[in-house]
Design an enzyme around this catalytic site. Structure first.
Site, short mmCIF file in Angstrom:
data_model
loop_
_atom_site.label_atom_id
_atom_site.label_comp_id
_atom_site.label_asym_id
_atom_site.label_seq_id
_atom_site.Cartn_x
_atom_site.Cartn_y
_atom_site.Cartn_z
N THR A 356 0.86 -1.17 0.00
CA THR A 356 0.00 0.00 0.00
C THR A 356 0.90 1.23 0.00
O THR A 356 2.07 1.14 0.37
CB THR A 356 -0.88 0.00 1.28
OG1 THR A 356 -1.66 -1.18 1.31
CG2 THR A 356 -1.80 1.20 1.34
N GLY A 439 -0.83 -3.69 4.84
CA GLY A 439 -1.97 -4.59 4.89
C GLY A 439 -2.59 -4.68 6.27
O GLY A 439 -2.86 -3.66 6.91
#
Length: 534
Positions: A356, A439
Site C-alpha cells: 500500500t 496490509g
C-alpha cells in the site's frame, strides 16, 4: 534528540507547508503543486498519482482509496470511502462453479471494480483548487518518460516474479526476459500515461466508460472474470463521503474511516491499551510489547468475525469500540503469560502481508490531508489491462467464500478493507495526519506509532523508526531491531517468536505544532520516501 553517532534521519521541520510520502519524487510533486497554488488535497492526489507510476507494486489507478481531510485544520474531519465493489456476477455459486473453494489472490474473481479514480475525482471537485488535468500531468509525464527503480521497489518487485509471470501481457511489460526490474533501471509506462491524461481531461467517465473500461473488462474476462462494462460504469459513482468514527485517547481525538475499512481496530486497540499504566521500563520493554501483541490478537479476532460491508450486513462498531468492551478485553490480558486460547468471536483468517502507499500533506491554509491508496498485495491481482496500462487490484481477496459469513462475497458488495488513514485532533484542531502501511499490520502499526509519539515522547521520525512486531499466523513476527533478550522473555511467556526478512509496513506523519507554528514531518526508512517542507 537522536544519537547522531547512529545512522538514521532527523525529523523535518518547516513553517509553511509539508508533504510526506513513500517516494522522493512523489513528495516533490506534492510540494510543487502546493507552490503552484494548489492545496493539500490537490497535492495529495498528485503525489498519489505519481506513486501509482513509480511504486507500481504498491498502488495504482486500478486500486482503491480512503481519505481523511480536515479543511482549514479544524476538528470537523471529512472521510472518503473510495473502495470498489464486486461485480454483479460475483456470487459464491459462480466462483464454486469455476472450481474455487476459497478466494485466490491471482484470480480475476478477486478483482473488485477499482474505486480510486471515483474518489480522486470527487475529492478534487469538492475540496481541490486546481484542475484534475493539472494535478495528474506530472505523473502522466513520468509514466511516459520513465523513472529509475528505487531500492525498496526493486526488493518487492523481485518477490513478485511468479505472479508477474502468470499473465502474458503482465510479463511483457513488468519483466525483462523473465526477470524483475532492478535498482536504477528505467521503467516506462506510456499506456498508463495516456490513461492518466484522459482522466485529467474527462474525469471519471474516461476511466469507467469507453475504451479504457472496455480494455479492463476484456482483460478480466480473458482471465475468467464475470466483470462487465456495466459493472465499471456503475463504479464511477462508487466513492462516497462517510461519517468518520473516533475515540478519545490520552486527551486526543483519534479519527478513522468507518467499515468496510479496518479503522475500528485502531480505536478498539487504543481503548484497551489506554487503560494500562505506561510501563516504567519503556517502549522496548517486554511488558509493553506483550500487552500490545495480546491487544492485537483480540482486536484482529473481532475483525475476522465481524468486519464487512455495512451496506449489506450489520457491523457492531459502537460495541467493538466502546469503553465497556475495552475494559472487558483488558481484563483478559495478563502481564506474566500469553493467552493460549481466546474467547470465541469468529473464525480466524490470518491473511498474507500486503502492499500500500500512505501519504500526508499540510498546506499554508491549514488544510490537513491523510491519504491512502492500494492495490492490496504486491502488483494486485497481477492482471494488466495492456492497452490502458492499468494494473488491477485484488481487493476481493479480502472476501470469504463461506456462506453465512458477514464478509462472504456477493454482488455489488465491498470486501473487508485493510487500508486506513489516520487523523489526530486536539482541542478542536487537527494536529497530525498519519498512517502506517502494510496490509493487516496497519492497526498494529498505527497504535504502536501513536503510543511511541504521544505516550513515550518520541518525535515523529523516531516513532516511525522504532522496531516493530506483530502477531501473525499463530506466531509473533519480530523485526531485527527487537533486542534478543526481549524476544527471549516473550518466548518464555508463551509467544512463539520468529524473525522476519521483510520489515513491517512503512509510514508517514506530520505533527502540527500550533503553539510554535512549526510542522514536523517523518517518513519511514522501511520505504524509499521522505518528508519535505518549506
Amino acid at each position: 534528540m537522536r544519537d547522531f553517532h547512529i545512522p538514521g534521519r532527523s525529523a523535518v521541520h518547516a513553517t509553511h507547508a509539508m508533504a510526506a510520502t513513500s517516494m522522493p519524487i512523489a513528495t516533490m510533486t506534492a510540494i510543487d503543486i502546493l507552490r503552484r497554488g494548489g492545496n493539500a488535497m490537490d497535492a495529495a492526489i498528485a503525489a498519489c498519482a505519481m506513486l501509482a507510476v513509480v511504486e507500481p507494486q504498491s498502488t495504482g489507478i486500478g486500486g482503491d482509496c480512503f481519505c481523511l481531510y480536515a479543511p482549514g485544520g479544524r476538528g470537523e474531519v471529512v472521510a472518503m470511502n473510495g473502495s470498489g465493489r464486486a461485480p454483479a456476477g460475483g456470487t459464491p455459486e459462480r466462483l464454486r462453479a469455476d472450481g474455487l473453494t476459497a478466494m485466490v489472490n491471482t484470480s480475476a474473481h478477486s478483482v473488485t471494480v477499482p474505486g480510486a479514480i471515483s474518489a480522486w475525482v470527487k475529492l478534487n471537485a469538492t475540496h481541490g483548487k486546481l484542475s484534475l488535468a493539472e494535478i495528474l500531468e506530472p505523473a502522466a509525464r513520468v509514466a511516459e518518460e520513465g523513472h529509475p527503480v528505487h531500492a525498496r521497489v526493486a526488493h518487492d518487485w523481485a518477490s513478485s516474479v511468479r505472479k508477474l509471470s502468470l499473465q502474458e501481457a503482465t510479463a511483457r511489460h513488468f519483466l525483462k526476459d523473465g526477470k524483475p526490474y532492478g535498482v536504477g533501471e528505467i521503467f516506462r509506462q506510456p499506456a498508463l500515461g495516456r490513461t492518466l491524461r484522459a482522466i485529467g481531461q474527462h474525469g471519471a467517465k474516461a476511466f469507467y466508460e469507453g475504451e479504457i473500461a472496455a480494455d479492463m473488462v476484456a482483460a478480466l474476462q480473458a482471465a475468467g472474470g464475470s466483470h462487465t462494462e456495466a459493472d465499471f460504469a456503475a463504479g464511477a459513482d462508487v466513492a462516497e463521503f462517510v461519517t468518520p468514527i473516533q475515540t478519545r485517547w490520552r486527551g486526543l481525538d483519534v479519527f478513522q474511516c468507518p467499515p468496510n475499512g479496518s479503522g475500528l481496530l485502531v480505536l478498539s486497540m487504543l481503548g484497551v491499551l489506554g487503560g494500562f499504566e505506561t510501563p516504567e521500563a519503556g517502549p522496548l520493554s517486554t511488558q509493553r510489547l506483550h500487552r500490545h501483541v495480546e491487544t492485537a490478537r483480540l482486536a484482529y479476532r473481532d475483525r475476522d468475525a465481524f468486519l464487512a460491508d455495512p451496506s449489506q450486513v450489520d457491523v457492531p462498531v459502537a460495541r467493538l469500540t466502546s469503553a465497556e468492551y475495552a475494559d472487558a478485553l483488558r481484563k483478559l490480558i495478563r502481564d506474566d503469560v500469553a493467552m493460549k486460547e481466546m474467547p470465541e468471536a469468529g473464525t480466524a483468517d490470518w491473511a498474507r502481508h500486503k502492499d500500500t502507499v500512505y501519504l500526508c500533506v499540510v498546506d499554508a491554509d491549514g488544510n490537513v490531508c491523510s491519504f491512502i491508496n492500494s492495490l492490496f498485495e504486491g502488483f494486485g491481482s497481477g492482471i494488466l489491462a495492456e492497452k490502458s496500462g492499468v494494473m488491477l487490484q485484488n481487493r476481493g481477496f479480502g472476501f470469504r467464500l463461506q456462506e453465512g459469513h458477514p464478509n462472504c462475497i456477493a454482488p455489488n458488495k465491498r470486501p473487508m478493507h485493510t487500508i486506513i488513514p489516520g487523523m489526530v485532533v486536539k482541542d478542536g484542531r487537527a494536529i497530525m495526519p498519519y498512517g502506517v502501511m502494510g496490509g493487516h499490520f496497519q492497526p498494529m502499526g498505527q497504535t504502536m506509532f501513536l503510543s511511541n509519539h504521544f505516550e513515550f515522547g518520541m518525535d515523529v521520525q523516531a516513532a516511525l523508526d522504532f522496531p516493530r512486531l506483530f502477531p501473525y499466523g499463530g506466531k509473533v513476527q519480530v523485526e531485527r531491531g527487537i533486542p534478543s533478550s526481549v524476544v527471549d522473555q516473550l518466548s518464555r511467556m508463551g509467544h512463539e517468536c520468529t524473525l522476519i526478512d521483510k520489515p513491517h509496513g512503512g509510514g508517514q506523519a506530520i505533527f502540527i505544532d500550533h503553539e510554535r507554528g512549526v510542522l514536523v514531518g517523518g517518513s519511514d526508512p522501511r520505504k524509499d520516501g521522505c518528508a519535505l517542507g518549506y
